[in-house]
Design a protein around this motif. Structure first.
Motif, PDB file in Angstrom:
ATOM      1  N   SER A  19       0.843  -1.188   0.000  1.00 54.34           N
ATOM      2  CA  SER A  19       0.000   0.000   0.000  1.00 54.34           C
ATOM      3  C   SER A  19       0.881   1.242   0.000  1.00 54.34           C
ATOM      4  O   SER A  19       1.928   1.258   0.641  1.00 54.34           O
ATOM      5  CB  SER A  19      -0.898  -0.001   1.246  1.00 54.34           C
ATOM      6  OG  SER A  19      -1.624   1.193   1.339  1.00 54.34           O
ATOM      7  N   ALA A  20       0.430   2.269  -0.702  1.00 52.04           N
ATOM      8  CA  ALA A  20       1.140   3.548  -0.719  1.00 52.04           C
ATOM      9  C   ALA A  20       0.105   4.666  -0.773  1.00 52.04           C
ATOM     10  O   ALA A  20      -0.701   4.725  -1.698  1.00 52.04           O
ATOM     11  CB  ALA A  20       2.079   3.627  -1.910  1.00 52.04           C
ATOM     12  N   ASP A  21       0.125   5.530   0.228  1.00 54.76           N
ATOM     13  CA  ASP A  21      -0.817   6.645   0.312  1.00 54.76           C
ATOM     14  C   ASP A  21      -0.040   7.956   0.294  1.00 54.76           C
ATOM     15  O   ASP A  21       0.489   8.367   1.322  1.00 54.76           O
ATOM     16  CB  ASP A  21      -1.638   6.520   1.594  1.00 54.76           C
ATOM     17  CG  ASP A  21      -2.616   7.669   1.778  1.00 54.76           C
ATOM     18  OD1 ASP A  21      -2.832   8.443   0.818  1.00 54.76           O
ATOM     19  OD2 ASP A  21      -3.176   7.800   2.885  1.00 54.76           O
ATOM     20  N   PRO A  22       0.053   8.622  -0.866  1.00 53.76           N
ATOM     21  CA  PRO A  22       0.844   9.856  -0.933  1.00 53.76           C
ATOM     22  C   PRO A  22       0.218  11.023  -0.180  1.00 53.76           C
ATOM     23  O   PRO A  22       0.904  11.964   0.163  1.00 53.76           O
ATOM     24  CB  PRO A  22       0.915  10.141  -2.428  1.00 53.76           C
ATOM     25  CG  PRO A  22      -0.267   9.467  -3.009  1.00 53.76           C
ATOM     26  CD  PRO A  22      -0.522   8.262  -2.150  1.00 53.76           C
ATOM     27  N   TYR A  23      -1.068  10.978   0.084  1.00 55.24           N
ATOM     28  CA  TYR A  23      -1.720  12.070   0.809  1.00 55.24           C
ATOM     29  C   TYR A  23      -1.523  11.919   2.311  1.00 55.24           C
ATOM     30  O   TYR A  23      -1.330  12.892   3.015  1.00 55.24           O
ATOM     31  CB  TYR A  23      -3.196  12.135   0.461  1.00 55.24           C
ATOM     32  CG  TYR A  23      -3.399  12.360  -1.015  1.00 55.24           C
ATOM     33  CD1 TYR A  23      -3.161  13.599  -1.584  1.00 55.24           C
ATOM     34  CD2 TYR A  23      -3.781  11.315  -1.850  1.00 55.24           C
ATOM     35  CE1 TYR A  23      -3.301  13.803  -2.944  1.00 55.24           C
ATOM     36  CE2 TYR A  23      -3.929  11.508  -3.211  1.00 55.24           C
ATOM     37  CZ  TYR A  23      -3.692  12.754  -3.741  1.00 55.24           C
ATOM     38  OH  TYR A  23      -3.831  12.939  -5.080  1.00 55.24           O
ATOM     39  N   GLY A  24      -1.568  10.691   2.803  1.00 54.18           N
ATOM     40  CA  GLY A  24      -1.331  10.441   4.218  1.00 54.18           C
ATOM     41  C   GLY A  24       0.121  10.204   4.543  1.00 54.18           C
ATOM     42  O   GLY A  24       0.525  10.240   5.698  1.00 54.18           O
ATOM     43  N   GLY A  25       0.941   9.935   3.529  1.00 57.65           N
ATOM     44  CA  GLY A  25       2.360   9.728   3.738  1.00 57.65           C
ATOM     45  C   GLY A  25       2.702   8.382   4.343  1.00 57.65           C
ATOM     46  O   GLY A  25       3.608   8.288   5.162  1.00 57.65           O
ATOM     47  N   VAL A  26       1.987   7.330   3.952  1.00 56.50           N
ATOM     48  CA  VAL A  26       2.229   6.000   4.503  1.00 56.50           C
ATOM     49  C   VAL A  26       2.571   5.041   3.363  1.00 56.50           C
ATOM     50  O   VAL A  26       1.848   4.963   2.367  1.00 56.50           O
ATOM     51  CB  VAL A  26       0.990   5.478   5.261  1.00 56.50           C
ATOM     52  CG1 VAL A  26       1.255   4.089   5.835  1.00 56.50           C
ATOM     53  CG2 VAL A  26       0.599   6.432   6.368  1.00 56.50           C
ATOM     54  N   VAL A  27       3.676   4.318   3.528  1.00 59.54           N
ATOM     55  CA  VAL A  27       4.079   3.275   2.586  1.00 59.54           C
ATOM     56  C   VAL A  27       4.173   1.977   3.379  1.00 59.54           C
ATOM     57  O   VAL A  27       4.881   1.908   4.384  1.00 59.54           O
ATOM     58  CB  VAL A  27       5.435   3.590   1.930  1.00 59.54           C
ATOM     59  CG1 VAL A  27       5.877   2.437   1.044  1.00 59.54           C
ATOM     60  CG2 VAL A  27       5.360   4.872   1.130  1.00 59.54           C
TER      61      VAL A  27
END
Length: 159
Positions: A74-82
């Motif tokens: 998973s990669a969430d560029p808005y929340g900053g979580v990889v």
């Protein structure tokens, strides 16, 4: 209990994202009180989505580059979580690792990054058992990401 922390942090991140989206959605159809303007401004071919990410772009790219050897879950560029999936080194098939990286700041700073590494060992029956990972592993991954982010920033400045 490292998975409990990850679940809790994911819940907090999703809640914050939901609140932020509600705030943005409320502002998307604001009309000028005197009739000026041509409706809401959009940035992506009229569908209202923004093209920018919510975290430091150098840290984001450096995180993806540094962890590219691991499968991405998973990669969430808005929340900053990889979040990576489990990775098994072919030379040591009896242990596997999983990483979660939190980018905490929009600035390129050493304290704007948090890495959590999870480790499992295979027992005699073939089951995966949680094992403590070395704290140095997390520090080494953080340093590798920060070094790569600095390289990306310098290459962007030099042109």
């Amino acid at each position: 209990m490292p998975f409990v922390r990850g679940t809790w942090m994911r819940g907090v991140a999703l809640s914050a994202l939901a609140v932020a989206l509600m705030g943005v959605a409320g502002c998307s159809h604001v009309m000028h009180p005197f009739g000026g303007g041509n409706g809401p401004k959009t940035t992506d071919a009229g569908n209202g989505t923004a093209a920018a990410i919510g975290v430091n772009g150098y840290l984001w790219r450096a995180t993806l580059d540094t962890l590219s050897f691991m499968p991405l879950a998973s990669a969430d560029p808005y929340g900053g979580v990889v979040i990576t999936d489990w990775y098994t080194n072919p030379e040591k098939p009896d242990e596997r690792f999983k990483c979660t990286v939190y980018i905490l700041d929009a600035r390129l700073r050493a304290d704007g990054l948090n890495v959590a590494v999870f480790k499992q060992n295979k027992d005699a029956a073939g089951n995966w058992i949680d094992a403590p990972s070395a704290t140095q592993t997390e520090t080494d991954i953080e340093n590798a990401i920060l070094t790569r982010a600095r390289q990306l920033r310098l290459s962007n400045i030099k042109g």
